[in-house]
Design a protein around this motif. Structure first.
Motif, PDB file in Angstrom:
ATOM      1  N   PRO A  74       0.793  -1.188   0.212  1.00 13.86           N
ATOM      2  CA  PRO A  74      -0.005  -0.005  -0.101  1.00 13.86           C
ATOM      3  C   PRO A  74       1.046   1.366   0.073  1.00 13.86           C
ATOM      4  CG  PRO A  74      -0.006  -1.062   2.200  1.00 13.86           C
ATOM      5  CD  PRO A  74       0.878  -1.921   1.531  1.00 13.86           C
ATOM      6  N   ALA A  75       0.290   2.542  -0.303  1.00 11.89           N
ATOM      7  CA  ALA A  75       0.960   3.731  -0.526  1.00 11.89           C
ATOM      8  C   ALA A  75       0.874   4.193   0.979  1.00 11.89           C
ATOM      9  CB  ALA A  75       0.407   4.740  -1.553  1.00 11.89           C
ATOM     10  N   THR A  76       1.912   4.983   1.324  1.00 12.14           N
ATOM     11  CA  THR A  76       1.932   5.422   2.801  1.00 12.14           C
ATOM     12  C   THR A  76       0.723   6.433   2.974  1.00 12.14           C
ATOM     13  OG1 THR A  76       4.327   4.956   2.762  1.00 12.14           O
ATOM     14  CG2 THR A  76       3.359   6.553   4.457  1.00 12.14           C
ATOM     15  N   LEU A 105      -4.531  12.365   5.815  1.00  9.72           N
ATOM     16  CA  LEU A 105      -3.514  11.069   5.665  1.00  9.72           C
ATOM     17  C   LEU A 105      -4.103  10.046   6.514  1.00  9.72           C
ATOM     18  CD1 LEU A 105      -0.618  11.207   4.651  1.00  9.72           C
ATOM     19  CD2 LEU A 105       0.383  11.937   6.675  1.00  9.72           C
ATOM     20  N   SER A 106      -3.941   8.759   5.895  1.00  8.28           N
ATOM     21  CA  SER A 106      -4.476   7.690   6.643  1.00  8.28           C
ATOM     22  C   SER A 106      -3.517   7.345   7.699  1.00  8.28           C
ATOM     23  CB  SER A 106      -4.489   6.579   5.793  1.00  8.28           C
ATOM     24  OG  SER A 106      -5.334   6.983   4.719  1.00  8.28           O
ATOM     25  N   VAL A 107      -3.880   6.961   9.183  1.00 10.63           N
ATOM     26  CA  VAL A 107      -2.813   6.335   9.926  1.00 10.63           C
ATOM     27  C   VAL A 107      -3.368   4.983  10.467  1.00 10.63           C
ATOM     28  CG1 VAL A 107      -1.898   8.836  10.597  1.00 10.63           C
ATOM     29  CG2 VAL A 107      -4.121   7.806  11.798  1.00 10.63           C
ATOM     30  N   ASN A 108      -2.443   4.385  11.308  1.00  4.92           N
ATOM     31  CA  ASN A 108      -2.970   3.039  11.814  1.00  4.92           C
ATOM     32  C   ASN A 108      -3.556   3.435  13.361  1.00  4.92           C
ATOM     33  OD1 ASN A 108      -2.370   1.459   9.701  1.00  4.92           O
ATOM     34  ND2 ASN A 108      -0.315   1.918   9.948  1.00  4.92           N
ATOM     35  N   GLY A 109      -4.699   4.193  13.438  1.00  3.89           N
ATOM     36  CA  GLY A 109      -4.984   4.567  14.630  1.00  3.89           C
ATOM     37  C   GLY A 109      -4.410   5.821  15.221  1.00  3.89           C
ATOM     38  N   GLU A 271       1.178  21.735   5.043  1.00  4.35           N
ATOM     39  CA  GLU A 271       2.480  21.947   5.159  1.00  4.35           C
ATOM     40  C   GLU A 271       3.015  20.683   6.266  1.00  4.35           C
ATOM     41  OE1 GLU A 271       5.432  25.281   6.233  1.00  4.35           O
ATOM     42  OE2 GLU A 271       3.743  26.038   4.501  1.00  4.35           O
ATOM     43  N   LEU A 272       2.117  20.583   7.083  1.00  4.46           N
ATOM     44  CA  LEU A 272       2.495  19.815   8.247  1.00  4.46           C
ATOM     45  C   LEU A 272       2.078  18.293   7.619  1.00  4.46           C
ATOM     46  CD1 LEU A 272       0.743  21.242  11.389  1.00  4.46           C
ATOM     47  CD2 LEU A 272       3.182  21.164  10.930  1.00  4.46           C
ATOM     48  N   ILE A 273       1.118  18.092   7.133  1.00  8.41           N
ATOM     49  CA  ILE A 273       0.859  16.970   6.329  1.00  8.41           C
ATOM     50  C   ILE A 273       1.982  16.309   5.683  1.00  8.41           C
ATOM     51  CG2 ILE A 273      -0.551  15.651   4.545  1.00  8.41           C
ATOM     52  CD1 ILE A 273      -2.365  16.118   7.171  1.00  8.41           C
ATOM     53  N   ARG A 274       2.517  17.345   4.631  1.00 10.92           N
ATOM     54  CA  ARG A 274       3.733  16.811   3.815  1.00 10.92           C
ATOM     55  C   ARG A 274       4.937  16.458   4.499  1.00 10.92           C
ATOM     56  NH1 ARG A 274       3.155  21.188   0.249  1.00 10.92           N
ATOM     57  NH2 ARG A 274       4.477  22.500   1.411  1.00 10.92           N
ATOM     58  N   SER A 275       5.221  17.221   5.554  1.00 11.82           N
ATOM     59  CA  SER A 275       6.273  16.733   6.591  1.00 11.82           C
ATOM     60  C   SER A 275       5.881  15.466   7.241  1.00 11.82           C
ATOM     61  CB  SER A 275       6.732  17.596   7.652  1.00 11.82           C
ATOM     62  OG  SER A 275       6.950  18.841   6.962  1.00 11.82           O
ATOM     63  N   PHE A 276       4.944  15.282   7.597  1.00 12.76           N
ATOM     64  CA  PHE A 276       4.397  14.058   8.131  1.00 12.76           C
ATOM     65  C   PHE A 276       4.529  12.826   7.258  1.00 12.76           C
ATOM     66  CE2 PHE A 276       0.957  12.000  11.219  1.00 12.76           C
ATOM     67  CZ  PHE A 276       1.857  11.357  12.075  1.00 12.76           C
ATOM     68  N   TYR A 282       9.522   6.670   5.668  1.00  9.14           N
ATOM     69  CA  TYR A 282      10.770   6.294   6.230  1.00  9.14           C
ATOM     70  C   TYR A 282      10.194   5.235   7.401  1.00  9.14           C
ATOM     71  CZ  TYR A 282      13.731   8.552   3.310  1.00  9.14           C
ATOM     72  OH  TYR A 282      14.477   8.833   2.216  1.00  9.14           O
ATOM     73  N   HIS A 283       9.261   5.577   8.228  1.00  9.64           N
ATOM     74  CA  HIS A 283       8.732   4.752   9.311  1.00  9.64           C
ATOM     75  C   HIS A 283       8.178   3.580   8.825  1.00  9.64           C
ATOM     76  CE1 HIS A 283       7.746   4.923  13.462  1.00  9.64           C
ATOM     77  NE2 HIS A 283       7.084   4.092  13.364  1.00  9.64           N
ATOM     78  N   GLY A 284       7.593   3.448   7.667  1.00 10.38           N
ATOM     79  CA  GLY A 284       7.052   2.076   7.192  1.00 10.38           C
ATOM     80  C   GLY A 284       5.796   1.966   7.929  1.00 10.38           C
ATOM     81  N   CYS A 285       4.777   2.869   8.004  1.00  3.55           N
ATOM     82  CA  CYS A 285       3.515   2.590   8.665  1.00  3.55           C
ATOM     83  C   CYS A 285       2.495   2.715   7.735  1.00  3.55           C
ATOM     84  CB  CYS A 285       3.574   3.493   9.723  1.00  3.55           C
ATOM     85  SG  CYS A 285       3.834   5.332   9.580  1.00  3.55           S
ATOM     86  N   ALA A 286       2.620   2.118   6.594  1.00  2.00           N
ATOM     87  CA  ALA A 286       1.253   2.298   5.473  1.00  2.00           C
ATOM     88  C   ALA A 286       0.324   1.281   5.939  1.00  2.00           C
ATOM     89  CB  ALA A 286       1.701   1.847   4.240  1.00  2.00           C
ATOM     90  N   MET A 287      -1.077   1.671   5.537  1.00  3.96           N
ATOM     91  CA  MET A 287      -2.266   1.056   6.425  1.00  3.96           C
ATOM     92  C   MET A 287      -2.400  -0.212   5.381  1.00  3.96           C
ATOM     93  SD  MET A 287      -6.068   2.460   6.992  1.00  3.96           S
ATOM     94  CE  MET A 287      -5.637   3.341   8.070  1.00  3.96           C
ATOM     95  N   SER A 288      -2.834  -1.358   5.928  1.00  5.83           N
ATOM     96  CA  SER A 288      -3.182  -2.590   4.991  1.00  5.83           C
ATOM     97  C   SER A 288      -4.166  -2.157   3.926  1.00  5.83           C
ATOM     98  CB  SER A 288      -3.698  -3.663   5.752  1.00  5.83           C
ATOM     99  OG  SER A 288      -4.503  -4.364   5.121  1.00  5.83           O
ATOM    100  N   PRO A 289      -4.073  -2.512   2.552  1.00  2.00           N
ATOM    101  CA  PRO A 289      -5.201  -2.172   1.633  1.00  2.00           C
ATOM    102  C   PRO A 289      -6.604  -2.730   2.158  1.00  2.00           C
ATOM    103  CG  PRO A 289      -3.659  -3.669   0.795  1.00  2.00           C
ATOM    104  CD  PRO A 289      -3.190  -3.311   2.028  1.00  2.00           C
ATOM    105  N   VAL A 290      -6.462  -3.807   2.704  1.00  2.00           N
ATOM    106  CA  VAL A 290      -7.728  -4.389   3.239  1.00  2.00           C
ATOM    107  C   VAL A 290      -8.497  -3.631   4.171  1.00  2.00           C
ATOM    108  CG1 VAL A 290      -8.789  -6.110   4.468  1.00  2.00           C
ATOM    109  CG2 VAL A 290      -7.205  -6.870   2.465  1.00  2.00           C
TER     110      VAL A 290
END
Ligand SMILES: Cc1ncc(COP(=O)(O)O)c(C=O)c1O
Length: 412
Positions: A74-76, A105-109, A271-276, A282-290
């Motif tokens: 998935p894309a980050t 931006l999607s996040v894992n919780g 701007e904050l979203i872009r930096s985040f 790099y952190h590698g926390c993309a959400m599962s596509p499912v």
């Protein structure tokens, strides 16, 4: 030899982390045998326990079995489908317009996102302060410490109806503040921040240049007619259409009873979203596509949220009066906690109260002092307990009856 060397090279900031409240609770109860005449009831952990809506489980199955299923990374940033569903929800709920591609931006919780955002914002070389309410959600503190900042705790007290006393923050603290955590509706107080308080914080942010992270994960469980004001909504009402220096954090955990799904989003200042997003790549926390597909379905449906809120309202309407007779507690604005003063029960000690209640009646509550820090000679959680009314109504009512009996001095 090698072991010692490894330990010495660990990040020294790890040692600054405080034990989590539930770990302290485990130690507090160590060696106690609870009264076997009573079944256990826990009001300790704030974990939603209403059933997950069936359509959401179905959406997860459909997304797993359909195309592309789990094939492919998935894309980050999250898929457009999900970010559009989040932006539509923001529009329906708060009347705010955001661009799903640059402002959402999607996040894992919200937990991981609140933590990661501090790592994005803080310059560890800058003697930075992270400001947060006291009592507070412990992730704010850990995020600040591991980012190399110093936490500063602004009191939230019953005298002010649990509004945070931002005026008590000295000027030299504001000067060093880089990040401010807002929690509205508050955990554990349930207090909602009004527009005037937002106005004050925006003025301070303009003056001192800090960023605000608005934690709003309890926004859909409320007990008054009006839905809680959100940070983005407040910004818009005050003419800040670019949401500068503000991000809101929310999730499906409480709204849709899916704490195990790990799904949320952040929205606000592009701007904050872009930096985040850069940090997260790099952190590698993309959400599962499912999870993304099921989440889009959840944000697009309001009927299950209304039903969930009705369940909490019924439960709180029955339980709160039973407890307000014997403890200093009333119906909160929002959230699923009762934040109660224990008065002179157990000598006014929240730890002694929690321990004895567990021993005599097998009911678990969290000592309030575990959710706050002593600052300037006072722990604002001392003498209070937090009760999470997350179980079904029957066990919550049963717990309330036992607590009444306990406070009234009937120790079986
Ligand atoms: C105030 C607050 N913020 C954030 C969270 C994190 O929730 P989640 O990561 O499930 O969105 C919690 C969880 O209990 C919370 O109480």
């Amino acid at each position: 030899m090698r072991r010692t060397a490894n330990r010495a090279t660990m990040n020294p900031r790890l040692r600054l982390l405080q034990p989590y409240p539930f770990e302290r609770l485990r130690q507090l109860f160590d060696g106690i045998t609870p009264n076997p005449d009573y079944s256990p009831i826990s009001l300790g952990i704030g974990e939603p326990r209403h059933p997950t809506p069936p359509f959401l489980k179905q959406a997860l199955c459909d997304a797993t079995l359909g195309q592309p299923g789990l094939a492919g990374y998935p894309a980050t940033a999250g898929e457009a489908l999900l970010r559009e569903a989040c932006a539509h929800w923001l529009q329906r709920r708060y009347g705010v317009q955001l661009d799903p591609l640059t402002q959402v931006l999607s996040v894992n919780g919200s937990r991981e996102a609140l933590f990661a955002f501090a790592q994005t914002v803080i310059d560890p070389a800058a003697d930075a302060i992270v400001l947060c309410p006291n009592p507070f959600y412990q992730i704010y503190e850990g995020a600040a410490l591991l980012a190399g900042a110093t936490p500063w705790y602004a009191p939230s007290l019953p005298e002010r109806n649990f509004a945070v006393d931002w005026d008590s923050v000295p000027d030299d603290v504001w000067q060093r503040t880089r990040l401010l955590f807002v929690c509205s509706p508050g955990n554990p107080t349930g207090a909602v921040m009004p527009l005037e308080e937002w106005r004050k914080l925006f003025a301070l942010s303009d003056r001192y240049g800090f960023v605000m992270a608005s934690d709003e994960c309890y926004s859909e469980i409320y007990f008054r007619d009006d839905a809680p004001l959100g940070g983005l909504e407040a910004a818009m009402r005050l003419g800040r259409h670019d949401f500068r220096k503000l991000l809101m954090f929310t999730s499906l955990s409480k709204r849709s009873n899916v704490p195990g799904l790990r799904s949320g989003f952040v929205a606000g200042d592009a701007e904050l979203i872009r930096s985040f997003l850069l940090y997260r790549t790099y952190h590698g926390c993309a959400m599962s596509p499912v999870v993304q597909r099921a989440s889009a379905a959840a944000w697009s449906d309001e009927a299950h949220v209304t039903d969930n809120r009705r369940q909490y309202r019924d439960k709180f309407a029955q339980v709160t009066p039973l407890l307000s007779d014997v403890l200093d507690v009333g119906l909160p604005d929002a959230g699923f906690y009762l934040w109660a003063g224990i008065g002179q029960s157990c000598g006014g000690s929240d730890e002694a109260f929690a321990r004895a209640l567990y021993q005599h009646y097998h009911v678990t509550v969290l000592p309030g002092s575990y959710l706050a820090r002593e600052a300037r000679g006072h722990n604002p959680g001392a003498g209070r307990i937090r009760m999470a009314l997350v179980a079904e109504t029957e066990p919550c009512l049963e717990a309330a009856h036992r607590i009444r009996a306990f406070v009234q001095g009937h120790h079986p």
